[in-house]
Write a protein that holds these residues in place. Structure first.
Motif, PDB file in Angstrom:
ATOM      1  N   UNK A   1       0.828  -1.205   0.000  1.00 35.52           N
ATOM      2  CA  UNK A   1       0.000   0.000   0.000  1.00 35.52           C
ATOM      3  C   UNK A   1       0.865   1.259   0.000  1.00 35.52           C
ATOM      4  N   UNK A   2       1.993   1.224   0.704  1.00 33.02           N
ATOM      5  CA  UNK A   2       2.886   2.376   0.724  1.00 33.02           C
ATOM      6  C   UNK A   2       3.511   2.634  -0.648  1.00 33.02           C
ATOM      7  N   UNK A   3       3.910   1.583  -1.342  1.00 34.72           N
ATOM      8  CA  UNK A   3       4.515   1.735  -2.672  1.00 34.72           C
ATOM      9  C   UNK A   3       3.469   2.033  -3.736  1.00 34.72           C
ATOM     10  N   UNK A   4       2.247   1.516  -3.584  1.00 37.20           N
ATOM     11  CA  UNK A   4       1.212   1.708  -4.601  1.00 37.20           C
ATOM     12  C   UNK A   4       0.861   3.176  -4.749  1.00 37.20           C
ATOM     13  N   UNK A   5       0.769   3.914  -3.642  1.00 36.58           N
ATOM     14  CA  UNK A   5       0.455   5.335  -3.716  1.00 36.58           C
ATOM     15  C   UNK A   5       1.545   6.103  -4.441  1.00 36.58           C
TER      16      UNK A   5
ATOM     17  N   UNK B   1       3.486   4.955  -6.752  1.00 36.92           N
ATOM     18  CA  UNK B   1       3.501   4.573  -8.173  1.00 36.92           C
ATOM     19  C   UNK B   1       2.253   5.033  -8.919  1.00 36.92           C
ATOM     20  N   UNK B   2       1.320   5.653  -8.211  1.00 31.54           N
ATOM     21  CA  UNK B   2       0.127   6.170  -8.856  1.00 31.54           C
ATOM     22  C   UNK B   2      -0.993   5.154  -9.025  1.00 31.54           C
ATOM     23  N   UNK B   3      -0.881   4.021  -8.364  1.00 32.99           N
ATOM     24  CA  UNK B   3      -1.933   3.012  -8.454  1.00 32.99           C
ATOM     25  C   UNK B   3      -3.105   3.425  -7.567  1.00 32.99           C
ATOM     26  N   UNK B   4      -4.307   3.011  -7.963  1.00 35.52           N
ATOM     27  CA  UNK B   4      -5.487   3.282  -7.147  1.00 35.52           C
ATOM     28  C   UNK B   4      -5.499   2.306  -5.977  1.00 35.52           C
ATOM     29  N   UNK B   5      -5.569   2.841  -4.795  1.00 38.92           N
ATOM     30  CA  UNK B   5      -5.572   2.006  -3.589  1.00 38.92           C
ATOM     31  C   UNK B   5      -6.917   2.176  -2.901  1.00 38.92           C
ATOM     32  N   UNK B   6      -7.662   1.112  -2.824  1.00 35.37           N
ATOM     33  CA  UNK B   6      -8.945   1.129  -2.119  1.00 35.37           C
ATOM     34  C   UNK B   6      -8.697   0.848  -0.643  1.00 35.37           C
ATOM     35  N   UNK B   7      -9.541   1.373   0.219  1.00 42.37           N
ATOM     36  CA  UNK B   7      -9.349   1.076   1.644  1.00 42.37           C
ATOM     37  C   UNK B   7      -9.599  -0.414   1.902  1.00 42.37           C
ATOM     38  N   UNK B   8      -8.931  -0.978   2.877  1.00 43.70           N
ATOM     39  CA  UNK B   8      -9.138  -2.408   3.155  1.00 43.70           C
ATOM     40  C   UNK B   8     -10.583  -2.675   3.575  1.00 43.70           C
ATOM     41  N   UNK B   9     -11.068  -3.822   3.190  1.00 43.75           N
ATOM     42  CA  UNK B   9     -12.434  -4.209   3.534  1.00 43.75           C
ATOM     43  C   UNK B   9     -12.481  -4.628   4.997  1.00 43.75           C
ATOM     44  N   UNK B  10     -13.335  -3.993   5.789  1.00 43.38           N
ATOM     45  CA  UNK B  10     -13.420  -4.410   7.192  1.00 43.38           C
ATOM     46  C   UNK B  10     -14.105  -5.777   7.293  1.00 43.38           C
ATOM     47  N   UNK B  11     -13.551  -6.620   8.096  1.00 36.11           N
ATOM     48  CA  UNK B  11     -14.120  -7.954   8.279  1.00 36.11           C
ATOM     49  C   UNK B  11     -14.766  -8.045   9.649  1.00 36.11           C
ATOM     50  N   UNK B  12     -15.958  -8.619   9.719  1.00 42.80           N
ATOM     51  CA  UNK B  12     -16.586  -8.799  11.029  1.00 42.80           C
ATOM     52  C   UNK B  12     -15.835  -9.864  11.818  1.00 42.80           C
ATOM     53  N   UNK B  13     -15.997  -9.837  13.110  1.00 42.11           N
ATOM     54  CA  UNK B  13     -15.389 -10.862  13.958  1.00 42.11           C
ATOM     55  C   UNK B  13     -16.014 -12.212  13.597  1.00 42.11           C
ATOM     56  N   UNK B  14     -15.231 -13.286  13.618  1.00 43.21           N
ATOM     57  CA  UNK B  14     -15.796 -14.584  13.272  1.00 43.21           C
ATOM     58  C   UNK B  14     -16.872 -15.007  14.265  1.00 43.21           C
ATOM     59  N   UNK B  15     -17.835 -15.697  13.756  1.00 39.94           N
ATOM     60  CA  UNK B  15     -18.939 -16.182  14.581  1.00 39.94           C
ATOM     61  C   UNK B  15     -18.408 -17.241  15.542  1.00 39.94           C
TER      62      UNK B  15
END
Length: 140
Positions: free
Chosen positions: A63-67, A69-83
């Motif tokens: 993620x640090x290098x992608x910015x 290099x001009x790549x589009x970086x989407x925010x990480x998908x939040x994951x719910x706690x496992x059931x």
């Protein structure tokens, strides 16, 4: 041809020894197995945590290098706690539907029926045998 038969007979005769029952493990062996399992479980947990840390490190690095290099970086998908049902070990004290693993009185008195054994009527979706051809149809 005779050698194949001889080999087959020798294998069949010696296979009985392979099926012999082993003696039960001694208490010392049981304790040793438990200790090995505890060590293996601890190592597996340690390896899992190391893998997760490495994956987080690689993700942050990418993620640090992608910015830069001009790549589009989407925010990480939040994951719910496992059931809890997924993370908890599967413990069951008795077979499903039977209290204490014992057959109920009703279940014990129920007749055993089976289509295969002929003690039950065939299901409605069972195919019937084909009927013979009509007498007007010519067959070979």
């Amino acid at each position: 041809m005779h050698t194949k038969l001889l080999i087959a007979l020798v294998l069949a005769a010696t296979s009985g020894a392979a099926l012999a029952a082993l003696p039960p493990p001694t208490p010392a062996q049981v304790e040793q197995q438990k200790a090995k399992k505890a060590i293996a479980d601890a190592q597996a947990e340690k390896d899992k945590l190391a893998l997760l840390a490495k994956m987080d490190q690689l993700t942050a690095n990418w993620r640090g290098r992608a910015g830069a290099k001009g790549w589009t970086v989407n925010p990480p998908t939040p994951l719910p706690a496992p059931v809890q049902a997924i993370t908890a070990p599967a413990l069951q004290s008795a077979p499903s539907g039977q209290p204490s693993g014992q057959l109920t009185v009703t279940g014990a008195q129920a007749p055993i029926t089976s289509e295969k054994a002929g003690t039950a009527a065939p299901s409605a979706d069972t195919k019937t045998a084909p009927s013979p051809p009509a007498s007007t149809v010519k067959t070979k």
